[in-house]
Enzyme design. Structure first.
Site, PDB file in Angstrom:
ATOM      1  N   TYR A 162       0.868  -1.181   0.000  1.00 28.45           N
ATOM      2  CA  TYR A 162       0.000   0.000   0.000  1.00 28.45           C
ATOM      3  C   TYR A 162       0.908   1.235   0.000  1.00 28.45           C
ATOM      4  O   TYR A 162       1.781   1.347   0.849  1.00 28.45           O
ATOM      5  CB  TYR A 162      -0.862   0.039   1.260  1.00 28.45           C
ATOM      6  CG  TYR A 162      -1.894  -1.055   1.375  1.00 28.45           C
ATOM      7  CD1 TYR A 162      -1.550  -2.349   1.773  1.00 28.45           C
ATOM      8  CD2 TYR A 162      -3.242  -0.804   1.093  1.00 28.45           C
ATOM      9  CE1 TYR A 162      -2.492  -3.357   1.878  1.00 28.45           C
ATOM     10  CE2 TYR A 162      -4.195  -1.810   1.203  1.00 28.45           C
ATOM     11  CZ  TYR A 162      -3.821  -3.070   1.593  1.00 28.45           C
ATOM     12  OH  TYR A 162      -4.762  -4.072   1.705  1.00 28.45           O
ATOM     13  N   PRO A 191     -13.048   0.133  -0.601  1.00 26.92           N
ATOM     14  CA  PRO A 191     -12.325  -1.148  -0.778  1.00 26.92           C
ATOM     15  C   PRO A 191     -10.956  -1.191  -0.100  1.00 26.92           C
ATOM     16  O   PRO A 191     -10.369  -2.249   0.032  1.00 26.92           O
ATOM     17  CB  PRO A 191     -12.176  -1.261  -2.292  1.00 26.92           C
ATOM     18  CG  PRO A 191     -12.241   0.137  -2.781  1.00 26.92           C
ATOM     19  CD  PRO A 191     -13.158   0.872  -1.857  1.00 26.92           C
ATOM     20  N   LYS A 243     -12.639  -5.129   3.275  1.00 28.96           N
ATOM     21  CA  LYS A 243     -13.640  -5.581   4.239  1.00 28.96           C
ATOM     22  C   LYS A 243     -14.950  -6.055   3.605  1.00 28.96           C
ATOM     23  O   LYS A 243     -15.708  -6.797   4.221  1.00 28.96           O
ATOM     24  CB  LYS A 243     -13.958  -4.438   5.218  1.00 28.96           C
ATOM     25  CG  LYS A 243     -12.822  -4.137   6.178  1.00 28.96           C
ATOM     26  CD  LYS A 243     -12.545  -5.307   7.086  1.00 28.96           C
ATOM     27  CE  LYS A 243     -11.195  -5.190   7.784  1.00 28.96           C
ATOM     28  NZ  LYS A 243     -10.750  -6.483   8.294  1.00 28.96           N
ATOM     29  N   TYR A 247      -7.261  -5.078  10.421  1.00 28.38           N
ATOM     30  CA  TYR A 247      -7.054  -5.528   9.036  1.00 28.38           C
ATOM     31  C   TYR A 247      -7.312  -7.033   8.914  1.00 28.38           C
ATOM     32  O   TYR A 247      -7.987  -7.481   7.990  1.00 28.38           O
ATOM     33  CB  TYR A 247      -5.625  -5.212   8.586  1.00 28.38           C
ATOM     34  CG  TYR A 247      -5.364  -5.477   7.113  1.00 28.38           C
ATOM     35  CD1 TYR A 247      -5.017  -6.753   6.667  1.00 28.38           C
ATOM     36  CD2 TYR A 247      -5.484  -4.468   6.168  1.00 28.38           C
ATOM     37  CE1 TYR A 247      -4.800  -7.013   5.325  1.00 28.38           C
ATOM     38  CE2 TYR A 247      -5.257  -4.720   4.817  1.00 28.38           C
ATOM     39  CZ  TYR A 247      -4.920  -5.996   4.404  1.00 28.38           C
ATOM     40  OH  TYR A 247      -4.703  -6.252   3.054  1.00 28.38           O
TER      41      TYR A 247
HETATM   42  C1  PHB Z   1      -7.609  -7.000  -3.977  1.00 28.96           C
HETATM   43  O1  PHB Z   1      -8.607  -6.882  -4.753  1.00 28.96           O
HETATM   44  O2  PHB Z   1      -6.687  -7.836  -4.177  1.00 28.96           O
HETATM   45  C2  PHB Z   1      -7.508  -6.088  -2.771  1.00 28.96           C
HETATM   46  C3  PHB Z   1      -8.352  -4.980  -2.675  1.00 28.96           C
HETATM   47  C4  PHB Z   1      -8.239  -4.155  -1.563  1.00 28.96           C
HETATM   48  C5  PHB Z   1      -7.282  -4.432  -0.572  1.00 28.96           C
HETATM   49  C6  PHB Z   1      -6.449  -5.540  -0.686  1.00 28.96           C
HETATM   50  C7  PHB Z   1      -6.564  -6.373  -1.805  1.00 28.96           C
HETATM   51  O3  PHB Z   1      -7.134  -3.616   0.512  1.00 28.96           O
END
Ligand code: PHB
Ligand code: APR
Length: 389
Positions: free
Chosen positions: A197, A289, A293, A381
């Protein structure tokens, strides 16, 4: 039992009810191919994996899901890893695409039941306050009525179920965000072991994955962005610029096979039940997103609901059904808070002040240096266990 929607919520609930010997029918407006190919989430919390295992839907997941023990956060020349097991007493997350989870659940339901009707679009849910609510739906050009003891709306943000509840019963809390995500799928092996991230002056970026051969990547973009304005080279250049603004690290590139712009919204509809009609998953709540979650909240809702219907079936008591909405909303609002916190921490508002940026960097520095801050972030998380009865 009538279930509207064959996304993760509807399909997982159907499995749980089937396991409890409770008759149900799932109505899905789209066809199987559409439902199984919709690119959505990719991170499963342990409680979601446990829920899939409990209904015998985790065989392929056990073989193919990638266990992840951490994530990396990057910001202004800093990069640090959050180690989940040491911060949470052993919890981790699993990388397994929602598309694959849906394929597994659809295959199981078509093989073992209960009935799953594709291209069956619910027009309305009526009689929520009666002992026999009905779902009016169309299929093969004809209108049908499904008379039920209970109805569960698993029909997502654009579904019809919640509109079938009496006016004034529901209240929806909503928040928009001044940006969206451009999401791409690429035939390129991830150049990273765990999700990355990135907070950058150019905006947020996320490097995720679907398998050792397929990358899933996201860029913060302005609302209204047209994905066609982002050809492959522009996507890769911007991702590299945000993930490693000071060079020295580059993504592995490959053909982008899917691209779409995901709106960023937060929304919660209360209560999640009225009379004999229930709401679960995106039909009741939407989270940004960023915190991964959405899918896990949907699974948590139907874990609580499946348990409540099983309790009713065994004891005749509606005690757990009566507390379903309150039980789920505690988790939903906690996830809304975390997802909004993570979103505002990592994204750059279009007119963000330098002061606001310094606040973000101070919070990121706190996460990198304080075990207490890191432990709270990791606990949220990785997801907290679904509330006991
Ligand atoms: C994913 O679609 O791989 C994805 C989306 C949001 C996140 C982590 C992974 O925070
Ligand atoms: N009649 C029948 N089916 C419907 C109707 C209708 N009127 N309206 C919507 N549907 C179907 C949609 O086609 C979809 O397959 O309901 C399903 C809802 O599925 P999701 O939107 O995936 O919602 P949910 O099952 O709650 O899963 C939440 O999906 O949207 C993502 O990010 C979200 O990962 C999270 C997960």
């Amino acid at each position: 039992m009538g279930i509207v929607g064959a996304g993760p919520a509807g399909l997982l609930l159907a499995r749980q009810l089937h396991a409890s010997g409770i008759d149900c029918v799932v109505l899905e407006s789209r066809d199987r191919s559409y439902v199984e190919r919709r690119q959505r989430a990719g991170i499963l919390e342990q409680s979601t994996v446990d829920a899939l295992r409990s209904v015998g839907a985790a065989d392929r997941l056990e073989r193919e899901a990638l266990p992840h023990d951490g994530i990396e956060l990057r910001f202004s020349r800093r990069s640090f890893r959050l180690d989940f097991p040491s911060l949470t007493g052993g919890r981790r997350v699993w990388v397994y695409a929602q598309t694959e989870m849906v394929k597994d659940l659809v295959a199981l339901q078509l093989k073992e039941g209960p009935p799953l009707l594709f291209e069956a679009r619910a027009l309305a849910v009526e009689g929520a306050n009666t002992d026999n609510p009905v779902i009016r739906y169309t299929r093969s050009g004809r209108e049908h009525t499904l008379s039920c003891d209970w109805v569960v709306g698993c029909d997502g943000y654009h579904g019809v179920t919640r509109h079938g509840l009496p006016r004034g019963v529901l209240r929806t809390y909503e928040r928009g965000h001044p940006y969206a995500w451009l999401g791409v799928l690429a035939e390129a092996p991830p150049a990273y072991e765990e999700l990355v991230y990135a907070h950058s002056e150019r905006g947020f970026a996320l490097a995720s994955m679907r398998s050792p051969q397929v990358s899933r990547l996201y860029l913060q973009v302005p609302n209204g962005t047209d994905p066609e304005d982002w050809p492959d080279d522009r996507v890769w250049d911007e991702l590299d610029a945000r993930l490693a603004p000071h060079g020295g690290w580059r993504l592995h590139r490959g053909p982008i096979t899917a691209r779409s712009v995901l709106p960023m919204r937060s929304s919660v509809t209360e209560p999640m039940a009225h009379g004999r009609v229930f709401l679960a998953g995106d039909a009741a709540h939407i989270v940004p997103p960023t915190g991964a979650k959405g899918l896990n909240l949907a699974a948590a809702d139907v874990t609580v609901l499946g348990r409540a219907f099983s309790h009713l079936n065994v004891t005749g008591s509606t005690r757990l059904l009566d507390t379903y909405s309150a039980t789920c909303l505690r988790r939903v609002w906690r996830a809304e808070h975390f997802s909004n916190l993570m979103t505002s921490l990592l994204h750059r508002d279009p007119d963000q002040s330098a002061f606001a940026t310094r606040l973000q960097l101070a919070q990121l520095e706190r996460l990198a240096t304080s075990p207490h801050a890191a432990a709270e972030f990791a606990a949220q998380y990785t997801g907290l266990p679904v509330e006991a009865e």
